[in-house]
Structures are given as structure tokens and as C-alpha cells.
Design an enzyme around this catalytic site. Structure first.
Site, PDB file in Angstrom:
ATOM      1  N   CYS A 141     -42.044 -66.778 -36.925  1.00 56.70           N
ATOM      2  CA  CYS A 141     -42.822 -67.141 -38.047  1.00 56.70           C
ATOM      3  C   CYS A 141     -43.920 -65.838 -38.325  1.00 56.70           C
ATOM      4  O   CYS A 141     -44.791 -65.835 -37.079  1.00 56.70           O
ATOM      5  CB  CYS A 141     -43.245 -68.310 -38.056  1.00 56.70           C
ATOM      6  SG  CYS A 141     -44.845 -69.039 -39.019  1.00 56.70           S
ATOM      7  N   TYR A 175     -42.086 -63.362 -49.364  1.00 57.31           N
ATOM      8  CA  TYR A 175     -41.144 -64.979 -49.401  1.00 57.31           C
ATOM      9  C   TYR A 175     -40.918 -65.249 -50.802  1.00 57.31           C
ATOM     10  O   TYR A 175     -39.754 -66.010 -51.266  1.00 57.31           O
ATOM     11  CB  TYR A 175     -41.965 -66.057 -48.601  1.00 57.31           C
ATOM     12  CG  TYR A 175     -41.992 -65.509 -47.242  1.00 57.31           C
ATOM     13  CD1 TYR A 175     -40.792 -66.350 -46.412  1.00 57.31           C
ATOM     14  CD2 TYR A 175     -42.871 -64.923 -46.459  1.00 57.31           C
ATOM     15  CE1 TYR A 175     -40.767 -66.015 -44.894  1.00 57.31           C
ATOM     16  CE2 TYR A 175     -42.664 -64.622 -45.373  1.00 57.31           C
ATOM     17  CZ  TYR A 175     -41.621 -65.086 -44.518  1.00 57.31           C
ATOM     18  OH  TYR A 175     -41.518 -64.668 -43.154  1.00 57.31           O
TER      19      TYR A 175
HETATM   20  N1  GSH Z   1     -50.470 -71.187 -44.426  1.00 60.06           N
HETATM   21  C1  GSH Z   1     -49.773 -71.683 -43.421  1.00 60.06           C
HETATM   22  C2  GSH Z   1     -48.377 -71.239 -43.689  1.00 60.06           C
HETATM   23  C3  GSH Z   1     -47.395 -71.504 -42.186  1.00 60.06           C
HETATM   24  C4  GSH Z   1     -45.972 -71.555 -42.736  1.00 60.06           C
HETATM   25  O1  GSH Z   1     -45.558 -71.473 -43.938  1.00 60.06           O
HETATM   26  N2  GSH Z   1     -45.170 -71.464 -41.761  1.00 60.06           N
HETATM   27  C5  GSH Z   1     -43.755 -71.688 -41.730  1.00 60.06           C
HETATM   28  C6  GSH Z   1     -43.054 -70.623 -41.041  1.00 60.06           C
HETATM   29  S1  GSH Z   1     -43.134 -69.046 -41.093  1.00 60.06           S
HETATM   30  C7  GSH Z   1     -43.421 -73.033 -41.698  1.00 60.06           C
HETATM   31  O2  GSH Z   1     -43.553 -73.592 -40.842  1.00 60.06           O
HETATM   32  N3  GSH Z   1     -42.368 -73.311 -42.725  1.00 60.06           N
HETATM   33  C8  GSH Z   1     -41.796 -74.659 -42.716  1.00 60.06           C
HETATM   34  C9  GSH Z   1     -41.790 -75.357 -43.979  1.00 60.06           C
HETATM   35  O3  GSH Z   1     -42.421 -74.858 -44.849  1.00 60.06           O
HETATM   36  O4  GSH Z   1     -41.132 -76.452 -44.178  1.00 60.06           O
HETATM   37  C10 GSH Z   1     -50.506 -70.424 -42.192  1.00 60.06           C
HETATM   38  O5  GSH Z   1     -50.584 -69.237 -42.428  1.00 60.06           O
HETATM   39  O6  GSH Z   1     -50.656 -70.981 -41.255  1.00 60.06           O
END
Ligand code: GSH
Length: 339
Positions: free
Chosen positions: A55, A185
Site C-alpha cells: 500500500c 487509483y
Molecule cells: N487516507 C488513507 C488511505 C489509506 C488507504 O486507502 N489504504 C488502502 C490500501 S492502499 C486500504 O486500506 N484500502 C482498503 C479499503 O479501502 O477497503 C491514508 O492515506 O492513510
């Protein structure tokens, strides 16, 4: 992908609107208080970082932890693996929640332990307080700032957000998020041609601008390395292996931008940074863990590019860091322990 609604896991998703991917705001997104920043080192082992090597937002937090010498004080736990009820905490095996005698399998259990009626996405990175059993933050930008604010007693105590540049850093961070890091994304998850077209245009407009900017200066804000550079780096690392093909950002590759590509290798060569990059985990998470976009789970072959090739960026001048007292120093690399 699914999310938690009123404390219960649900396979419902609320991330597409009119064919366009909309990133939900982080719920635990408040500035991390000074007491927590001080306790990161003073109460070594209390705060835990839960992140994923695949990630990019996690990598930002992992990078800040590495660069600011917090590896021994803030343990790192790597989540990842097949997404059943979202991220498994430990590849599907039980994982002991720090500070408890409780085992969980899914990361959403950590969210509801922290907030029983939580509604929202279950994302990494997470900064976990093993004393209060609460998520301190699930926003990488906040976690980066907190790690940066913690004075490093074992090394030159520099900051990635010097006062004199903080407005410019915030402004550029936002542009890079909207125009590139999140736009990749938006391109990849778009469910309409129009949403994809807009996203991919943003991606390459931003990359073209960066190429011009980096032709004459070593880092994004000149000779001094800042938070903007380390926020951009995880996106560049992923460009040719997943965004180019998986997200259909096929106009150009990172290696087609000579300045940007050399700049990315310059950052990669920084002590401890290569340890934060797991190219295989990045590829696998994109191609194998998303059956909705890649139903046969076929893993695309990695491009033949050499991240360790000499970067020649020193000809633009020495790399500087900003001390907290506001002056600039050339970097004395500190070899960090492995993550
Ligand atoms: N705003 C968050 C975004 C984090 C994020 O979207 N992480 C993704 C992985 S790259 C995630 O956990 N996605 C799982 C989901 O949205 O269900 C940050 O920058 O910490």
C-alpha cells in the site's frame, strides 16, 4: 472490497459514484497530539504501526518511521493477503492485538475494538495505542507528521517540513495527491470511460509537470529533501509495475521520464529506503487480490528496470536536509536497521 457499517462487516461498498472512484475520508483523522508524539520514543513499544507493504499510503508511514529512526520504538506489523472481510491482520492467521490477550483475524476487528459502532472503510496504515486500545490515526499524512515531529536523538535531527517551506509543501502535497497519487487509483478503479479519461489526463499532466520541475533541481522544493518527496516516492515506485498496466496509465512509463526516473532512483538509494519497498508484494496485491478487475488472477511479469542504477542527480548539487532550527545541512547518511 467491503466496509464496516455500525460495527459490523458488510460486503457493501460505497466507493463508486457516477462511475468514478471516490476515496472515503479517514475517520480517525485528527492531528496527532503532542503527548503522543513525545511518547513515541519515551514510551517505547506503546504505539504500533499496522501497515501493508503493498500500500502506497502505508509506505509513507513506514518511510517516515525508518527515516526518523523510530524502528526500535514503534513496532511494525504487516497486514496483507487475500481480502476476505477486508485486510487480514496476519495473512489469515490469528494475530495478537498489541496490549491485549485477544487474537483477531481481520483488521476490521481492530477498528471495532477501538470504536464499537464504527462505520467506514478498514484501511491501512493504522497507528495503534496498545495502552488505551485505540486507533490514534488511520491517515498516513498525520502519521508521517507525527513521526517527523519526534526528535531523533541518534542522528542529525532534521525535519521533513521546515517552517520556511511548509506552505509550499502543503500546496504541492495536495496537487500531487489529486493529480497523481490518488488519480492513478481513479484511473484504475474507474467504471466509466469519462471518469477514466479525466483521471489519466490528470496523471500525465502531473508527471509532465514534475519532469520539468526536476530537470533543474534535485528535489521537489529545491536542494532540500522534504515530506513532498517522500509522499511522491511510493507512487513512483508503483508506476511501472502496477499503475501503467493495472490502472491503464499507458501513455508513458516512469522510465520514459529521464529526470523523474533518476530522481526516483536517488530517493531509492537513501539509507534504509530500499527496505521499505517490496516490489513483489505490490504486484501481487494489485493483480491477485482484485478478482473484480483481474478475474483469473494472472500476475503480470515485472518490467526489466534497474532501481539501483547510478542516478547522477548529485550533479544538480548536494542533498540537504533542514534542521529544526531552520538551517540546512548536507546529509550524513545514517545506516538504519532493517524494518
Ligand atoms: N487516507 C488513507 C488511505 C489509506 C488507504 O486507502 N489504504 C488502502 C490500501 S492502499 C486500504 O486500506 N484500502 C482498503 C479499503 O479501502 O477497503 C491514508 O492515506 O492513510
Amino acid at each position: 472490497m467491503g466496509m464496516v457499517i455500525d460495527g459490523q462487516w458488510s460486503d457493501e461498498d460505497r466507493i463508486i459514484e457516477d462511475g468514478a472512484f471516490k476515496r472515503a475520508p479517514s475517520l480517525f483523522d485528527l492531528e496527532i497530539p503532542r503527548e503522543v508524539v513525545n511518547a513515541l520514543r519515551n514510551e517505547s513499544g506503546r504505539y504500533h504501526l499496522i501497515a501493508s507493504m503493498s500500500c502506497p499510503w502505508s509506505q509513507r508511514a513506514i518511510l517516515a518511521r525508518q527515516l526518523k529512526g523510530l524502528v526500535a520504538d514503534v513496532p511494525l506489523h504487516l497486514a496483507g493477503g487475500e481480502r476476505i472481510e477486508g485486510y487480514p491482520a496476519n495473512g489469515g492467521d490469528p494475530w495478537r492485538v498489541p496490549g491485549t490477550d485477544r487474537d483477531v483475524v481481520h483488521l476490521h476487528e481492530l477498528y471495532t475494538l477501538s470504536l464499537p459502532d464504527y462505520t467506514g472503510r478498514v484501511t491501512v496504515p493504522i497507528l495503534w495505542d496498545s495502552q488505551t486500545l485505540r486507533i490514534v490515526s488511520n491517515e498516513s499524512a498525520r502519521i508521517m507528521r507525527a513521526f517527523d515531529a519526534s526528535p531523533d536523538p541518534n542522528s542529525l535531527d532534521y525535519t521533513l517540513v521546515p517552517d520556511a517551506l511548509s506552505v509550499a509543501i502543503d500546496r504541492l502535497n495536495l496537487q500531487l495527491h489529486d493529480g497523481l497519487s490518488n488519480a492513478a487509483y481513479r484511473a484504475g478503479f474507474a467504471e466509466s470511460q469519462a471518469a477514466y479519461d479525466t483521471a489519466v489526463r490528470d496523471v500525465f499532466k502531473t508527471l509532465d509537470g514534475l519532469e520539468t520541475r526536476l530537470a533543474s533541481q534535485r528535489f521537489l522544493h529545491g536542494p532540500v529533501i522534504t515530506e513532498s518527496d517522500w509522499r511522491l516516492f511510493p507512487t513512483l515506485v508503483r508506476f511501472d509495475i502496477i499503475y501503467y498496466l493495472f490502472s491503464r496509465c499507458t501513455l508513458r512509463r516512469l522510465v520514459d521520464y529521464p529526470h523523474l526516473w533518476a530522481y526516483a532512483r536517488d530517493l531509492f538509494s537513501w539509507p534504509g529506503v530500499a527496505d521499505t519497498v517490496d516490489f513483489d508484494a505490490i504486484r501481487r496485491a494489485a493483480y491477485v487480490d482484485h478478482p473484480e478487475t483481474n478475474p483469473f488472477g494472472i500476475l503480470a511479469i515485472a518490467p526489466d528496470i534497474d532501481w539501483r542504477a547510478p542516478h547522477t542527480r548529485a550533479q544538480l548539487g548536494p542533498a540537504l536536509v533542514a534542521t529544526r532550527t531552520g538551517d540546512y545541512r548536507t546529509v550524513e547518511p545514517v545506516k538504519r536497521t532493517a524494518i
